[in-house]
Design an enzyme around this catalytic site. Structure first.
Site: not given
Length: 370
Positions: A52, A122, A133, A185, A206, A209, A217, A261, A295
């Protein structure tokens, strides 16, 4: 063609540590134990594998041009011997242009650079409600569109939000093509995550994130990862994820592996840089949007290794998480490990884990200006 070379030190092999000599040209030719009167001065580990990578050295993969060459050279200076050039959510024309620039670097590794194994796509097949980001160009994916992009440059890894319309079927279709699909994401539920894994997805982008959080729950996508995943990315810059959360993930996910990243700001002074179409700011070791959203990072894999050791991992375990597990995830048996016949991708570190030397497929990398 690299010439025959040899190094002495404490060598990490798949069977454990060997105090001895490793001989190699483009590939490893032998690893032999030797008698040492004292503990070897250097550790010799597999080169780092980063799946990444958005940028480094002031360059971003979405810039096209020579950006990926610059990025691959910068990361090689920090021990990364192979990587995936990672794109951003963007208009399709921008993604196509980036892939056209990445393709020749995949076909022919530039001198002094890490091997670019392929592309990590991605986005844009992510949830517009969990962009992180990423720019606001999220889209619904189709098999035809992914095949079109894959024909420009080979996509080895693709991030998908499985809760979006049609994406669960897309996950299944992409896995049938031989692509590695991971979940990210996403605002998906625990159940969405389990369904994606059952349809062939293997990992998570990631971890923690840009995904729905764990609640007792409503376990969310984090819960699906911790309960069921064999593999997942994590960013160990100690900003994106607390050390305790990293340790929890390591107990739950057998092959948790590290990624940087990294952005264009990696290896650069504080200031303003681009991440795809987004302006980001590097300050105090982090990279953020104007609103403060993290970011990407400025992390390098040698620092990732040191960070893992600093939170309590032994060096062998840390090495697997920056090398072997990522290679295993992509099915690369000749990378991420030091054994006869594997590529001579290796790093040499002193006892303080400072990088002393890097070899990519037997080529010694000039570490000046790292």
């Amino acid at each position: 063609m690299s010439v025959n070379q040899q190094l002495l030190g404490k060598i990490l092999t798949p069977e454990g540590w060997v105090k001895g000599e490793i001989q190699f040209s483009e590939k490893i030719e032998s690893i032999e134990a030797s008698d040492f009167s004292a503990e070897p001065e250097y550790f010799i580990l597999p080169g780092f594998v980063d799946l990444h990578v958005h940028g480094a050295g002031g360059k971003d993969t979405m810039e096209a041009g020579d950006a990926v060459q610059v990025i691959a050279r910068q990361h090689a200076k920090h021990g990364t011997t192979s990587l995936l050039a990672t794109t951003m959510t963007a208009p399709m024309a921008d993604i196509e242009a980036a892939l056209r620039a990445i393709q020749p670097v995949i076909e022919q590794r530039p001198a002094g650079a890490a091997r670019v194994l392929g592309v990590h796509l991605e986005g844009p097949y992510i949830n517009p409600g969990k962009l992180g980001a990423q720019p606001d160009f999220a889209d619904i994916g189709s098999l035809a569109q992914v095949k079109h992009l894959d024909a420009i440059a080979p996509i080895k890894l693709i991030t998908v939000a499985p809760e979006m319309e049609g994406h669960l079927q897309l996950v299944s279709e992409l896995c049938a093509m031989g692509m590695q699909v991971q979940i990210g994401h996403t605002l998906g539920t625990y159940e969405d995550g389990v369904a994606a894994l059952q349809n062939g997805a293997k990992g998570f982008t990631h971890l923690y994130n840009a995904m729905s959080r764990l609640d007792h729950r409503a376990p969310g996508m984090v819960g699906a990862a911790l309960a069921h995943a064999e593999f997942s990315e994590i960013i160990p810059d100690l900003l994106h994820v607390h050390p305790g959360a990293i340790k929890a993930a390591m107990r739950a996910i057998p092959h948790l592996f590290c990624v940087t990243d990294s952005t264009a700001a990696s290896g650069m002074p504080d200031g303003q840089y681009m991440l795809g179409r987004q302006v980001v700011h590097k300050c105090l070791g982090g990279v953020r949007l104007e609103d403060g959203t993290l970011a990407g990072s400025t992390l390098t894999m040698d620092q990732a290794l040191r960070n893992l050791v600093s939170i309590g991992l032994d060096l062998e375990d840390a090495s697997k998480r920056v090398s072997t597990y990522a290679a295993d995830y992509l099915g690369l048996s000749e990378r991420g490990r030091l054994k006869t016949g594997a590529f001579a991708d290796l790093v040499v570190l002193d006892r303080q884990l400072n990088l002393i030397a890097v070899y990519v497929e037997g080529e010694k990398i000039d570490l000046a200006n790292a």
